[in-house]
Design a protein around this motif. Structure first.
Motif, PDB file in Angstrom:
ATOM      1  N   GLY A   1      79.062  30.965  45.358  1.00 24.71           N
ATOM      2  CA  GLY A   1      79.923  31.907  46.050  1.00 24.71           C
ATOM      3  C   GLY A   1      79.263  33.266  46.141  1.00 24.71           C
ATOM      4  O   GLY A   1      78.302  33.556  45.421  1.00 24.71           O
ATOM      5  N   PRO A   2      79.746  34.130  47.024  1.00 23.60           N
ATOM      6  CA  PRO A   2      79.189  35.490  47.119  1.00 23.60           C
ATOM      7  C   PRO A   2      79.333  36.245  45.804  1.00 23.60           C
ATOM      8  O   PRO A   2      80.325  36.089  45.095  1.00 23.60           O
ATOM      9  CB  PRO A   2      80.036  36.128  48.224  1.00 23.60           C
ATOM     10  N   GLU A   3      78.330  37.076  45.516  1.00 24.56           N
ATOM     11  CA  GLU A   3      78.373  37.947  44.336  1.00 24.56           C
ATOM     12  C   GLU A   3      78.325  39.397  44.788  1.00 24.56           C
ATOM     13  O   GLU A   3      77.501  39.772  45.617  1.00 24.56           O
ATOM     14  CB  GLU A   3      77.188  37.662  43.420  1.00 24.56           C
ATOM     15  N   PHE A   4      79.178  40.197  44.210  1.00 22.08           N
ATOM     16  CA  PHE A   4      79.303  41.610  44.572  1.00 22.08           C
ATOM     17  C   PHE A   4      78.030  42.377  44.250  1.00 22.08           C
ATOM     18  O   PHE A   4      77.439  42.213  43.175  1.00 22.08           O
ATOM     19  CB  PHE A   4      80.480  42.205  43.805  1.00 22.08           C
ATOM     20  N   LEU A   5      77.618  43.243  45.176  1.00 24.93           N
ATOM     21  CA  LEU A   5      76.473  44.120  44.944  1.00 24.93           C
ATOM     22  C   LEU A   5      76.897  45.580  44.832  1.00 24.93           C
ATOM     23  O   LEU A   5      76.561  46.272  43.869  1.00 24.93           O
ATOM     24  CB  LEU A   5      75.452  43.988  46.078  1.00 24.93           C
ATOM     25  N   THR A   6      77.633  46.079  45.847  1.00 26.57           N
ATOM     26  CA  THR A   6      78.005  47.480  45.857  1.00 26.57           C
ATOM     27  C   THR A   6      79.093  47.707  46.888  1.00 26.57           C
ATOM     28  O   THR A   6      79.337  46.852  47.740  1.00 26.57           O
ATOM     29  CB  THR A   6      76.785  48.371  46.185  1.00 26.57           C
ATOM     30  N   TYR A   7      79.806  48.856  46.771  1.00 23.45           N
ATOM     31  CA  TYR A   7      80.754  49.190  47.817  1.00 23.45           C
ATOM     32  C   TYR A   7      80.830  50.694  48.053  1.00 23.45           C
ATOM     33  O   TYR A   7      80.481  51.498  47.192  1.00 23.45           O
ATOM     34  CB  TYR A   7      82.141  48.593  47.563  1.00 23.45           C
ATOM     35  N   PHE A   8      81.277  51.024  49.256  1.00 22.88           N
ATOM     36  CA  PHE A   8      81.420  52.398  49.712  1.00 22.88           C
ATOM     37  C   PHE A   8      82.854  52.656  50.144  1.00 22.88           C
ATOM     38  O   PHE A   8      83.504  51.793  50.721  1.00 22.88           O
ATOM     39  CB  PHE A   8      80.529  52.663  50.950  1.00 22.88           C
ATOM     40  N   GLN A   9      83.301  53.849  49.843  1.00 20.82           N
ATOM     41  CA  GLN A   9      84.504  54.356  50.490  1.00 20.82           C
ATOM     42  C   GLN A   9      84.048  55.548  51.315  1.00 20.82           C
ATOM     43  O   GLN A   9      83.569  56.543  50.767  1.00 20.82           O
ATOM     44  CB  GLN A   9      85.576  54.771  49.493  1.00 20.82           C
ATOM     45  N   ASN A  10      84.202  55.422  52.610  1.00 22.42           N
ATOM     46  CA  ASN A  10      83.583  56.382  53.533  1.00 22.42           C
ATOM     47  C   ASN A  10      82.086  56.432  53.231  1.00 22.42           C
ATOM     48  O   ASN A  10      81.438  55.399  53.177  1.00 22.42           O
ATOM     49  CB  ASN A  10      84.274  57.718  53.446  1.00 22.42           C
ATOM     50  N   GLU A  11      81.517  57.614  52.992  1.00 22.74           N
ATOM     51  CA  GLU A  11      80.072  57.682  52.757  1.00 22.74           C
ATOM     52  C   GLU A  11      79.714  57.608  51.269  1.00 22.74           C
ATOM     53  O   GLU A  11      78.542  57.560  50.916  1.00 22.74           O
ATOM     54  CB  GLU A  11      79.495  58.963  53.373  1.00 22.74           C
ATOM     55  N   ALA A  12      80.715  57.594  50.405  1.00 24.99           N
ATOM     56  CA  ALA A  12      80.454  57.601  48.964  1.00 24.99           C
ATOM     57  C   ALA A  12      80.262  56.187  48.417  1.00 24.99           C
ATOM     58  O   ALA A  12      81.103  55.316  48.614  1.00 24.99           O
ATOM     59  CB  ALA A  12      81.610  58.283  48.247  1.00 24.99           C
ATOM     60  N   GLN A  13      79.157  55.986  47.710  1.00 25.46           N
ATOM     61  CA  GLN A  13      78.905  54.716  47.041  1.00 25.46           C
ATOM     62  C   GLN A  13      79.589  54.772  45.679  1.00 25.46           C
ATOM     63  O   GLN A  13      79.175  55.532  44.801  1.00 25.46           O
ATOM     64  CB  GLN A  13      77.406  54.488  46.894  1.00 25.46           C
ATOM     65  N   LEU A  14      80.619  53.980  45.477  1.00 32.20           N
ATOM     66  CA  LEU A  14      81.482  54.123  44.308  1.00 32.20           C
ATOM     67  C   LEU A  14      81.195  53.138  43.186  1.00 32.20           C
ATOM     68  O   LEU A  14      81.604  53.373  42.059  1.00 32.20           O
ATOM     69  CB  LEU A  14      82.952  54.027  44.730  1.00 32.20           C
ATOM     70  N   GLU A  15      80.557  52.037  43.470  1.00 32.23           N
ATOM     71  CA  GLU A  15      80.249  51.084  42.400  1.00 32.23           C
ATOM     72  C   GLU A  15      79.021  50.290  42.775  1.00 32.23           C
ATOM     73  O   GLU A  15      78.824  49.929  43.936  1.00 32.23           O
ATOM     74  CB  GLU A  15      81.427  50.132  42.147  1.00 32.23           C
ATOM     75  N   LYS A  16      78.195  50.025  41.780  1.00 28.13           N
ATOM     76  CA  LYS A  16      77.014  49.190  41.960  1.00 28.13           C
ATOM     77  C   LYS A  16      76.988  48.131  40.869  1.00 28.13           C
ATOM     78  O   LYS A  16      77.215  48.426  39.694  1.00 28.13           O
ATOM     79  CB  LYS A  16      75.736  50.032  41.887  1.00 28.13           C
ATOM     80  N   SER A  17      76.671  46.913  41.249  1.00 25.86           N
ATOM     81  CA  SER A  17      76.571  45.821  40.297  1.00 25.86           C
ATOM     82  C   SER A  17      75.238  45.903  39.549  1.00 25.86           C
ATOM     83  O   SER A  17      74.260  46.474  40.031  1.00 25.86           O
ATOM     84  CB  SER A  17      76.650  44.493  41.048  1.00 25.86           C
ATOM     85  N   ARG A  18      75.227  45.267  38.373  1.00 23.41           N
ATOM     86  CA  ARG A  18      73.966  45.153  37.637  1.00 23.41           C
ATOM     87  C   ARG A  18      72.950  44.338  38.421  1.00 23.41           C
ATOM     88  O   ARG A  18      71.753  44.400  38.157  1.00 23.41           O
ATOM     89  CB  ARG A  18      74.219  44.479  36.289  1.00 23.41           C
ATOM     90  N   LEU A  19      73.449  43.540  39.388  1.00 21.77           N
ATOM     91  CA  LEU A  19      72.539  42.744  40.218  1.00 21.77           C
ATOM     92  C   LEU A  19      71.672  43.633  41.107  1.00 21.77           C
ATOM     93  O   LEU A  19      70.614  43.218  41.571  1.00 21.77           O
ATOM     94  CB  LEU A  19      73.343  41.790  41.116  1.00 21.77           C
ATOM     95  N   LEU A  20      72.137  44.845  41.340  1.00 21.81           N
ATOM     96  CA  LEU A  20      71.440  45.752  42.251  1.00 21.81           C
ATOM     97  C   LEU A  20      70.340  46.481  41.471  1.00 21.81           C
ATOM     98  O   LEU A  20      70.566  47.551  40.899  1.00 21.81           O
ATOM     99  CB  LEU A  20      72.437  46.746  42.840  1.00 21.81           C
TER     100      LEU A  20
END
Lengths: 114, 113
Positions: free
Chosen positions: A42-61
């Motif tokens: 299944g897909p694994e989370f890498l990172t996400y943005f709210q607007n231009e702000a990067q709010l979370e990054k996975s250890r996979l990144l």
């Protein structure tokens, strides 16, 4: 087509090269996510943005990965010094700010590192 | 142990059969549950979502959640060859706002004409 779009759809590169992928979210969605999916998983989370702000990054990144979302519209995911283990489908998804996390996915970019 | 467990199959059934797909999870913080369908070499497509225990029906699809057992199911009635795909369960905490989804491995389903 008003869905999430991703480019390129396929990328073949040699080990050690840099690659960049682009995601264009649904226009009114201000949240944007990157996932990675390997064969049979299944897909694994890498990172996400709210607007231009990067709010979370996975250890996979790892440090070789960087994502940006200038001006809060499209996003790019860059992989530097690619390795064979980076071969995967890279998926982008977007959602509305006040939704219950209904994420809509793009078609993905399939990366093959030779 | 993975947070979300899903039998990868493959599962093969005749056209018209009722299909049952299942996931179990270990994180009690998960309150929001989704099912995605993914055709070969395509992105996942959202089928259904729910945040309540019990059943939610949408056409031929029924999503069932049992939070006490940490078990969710997707039922497909009158299955069609076009339903052949990989089905992914996904979940996140019930916090309104951006949350990463945690996916199961996916179950590959084939409906035989």
């Amino acid at each position: 087509d008003t869905g999430v779009s991703q480019n390129p759809r396929h990328k073949i590169t040699k080990r050690g090269q840099n690659v960049t992928f682009r995601c264009d979210p649904i226009s009114e969605h201000n949240r944007l996510y990157w996932y990675r999916q390997t064969l049979g998983q299944g897909p694994e989370f890498l990172t996400y943005f709210q607007n231009e702000a990067q709010l979370e990054k996975s250890r996979l990144l790892s440090d070789r990965f960087s994502a940006e979302r200038p001006k809060g519209s499209f996003s790019t995911l860059e992989i530097q010094r690619t390795e064979q283990g980076d071969s995967a489908m890279y998926l982008c998804a977007s959602s509305l700010a006040f939704s219950y996390n209904e994420q809509f996915f793009g078609p993905g970019t399939r990366l093959t590192v030779l | 142990q993975k947070e979300v467990e899903q039998d990868p199959g493959p599962l093969s059934v005749p056209e018209g059969a009722i299909v049952s797909l299942n996931c179990t999870y270990s994180n009690s913080a998960f309150q929001y549950f989704m099912w995605y369908r993914q055709y070969s070499r395509k992105g996942p497509e959202l089928l259904m979502y729910t945040y309540s225990s019990g059943n939610k029906e949408d056409g031929r699809f029924t999503a069932q959640v049992d939070k006490s057992s940490k078990y969710i199911s997707l039922f497909i009635r009158d299955s069609q060859p076009s339903d052949s795909a990989t089905y992914l369960c996904a979940m996140s905490p019930l916090i309104q706002g951006a949350q990463k989804l945690v996916f199961g491995q996916g179950t590959r389903l084939t409906i035989n004409p």
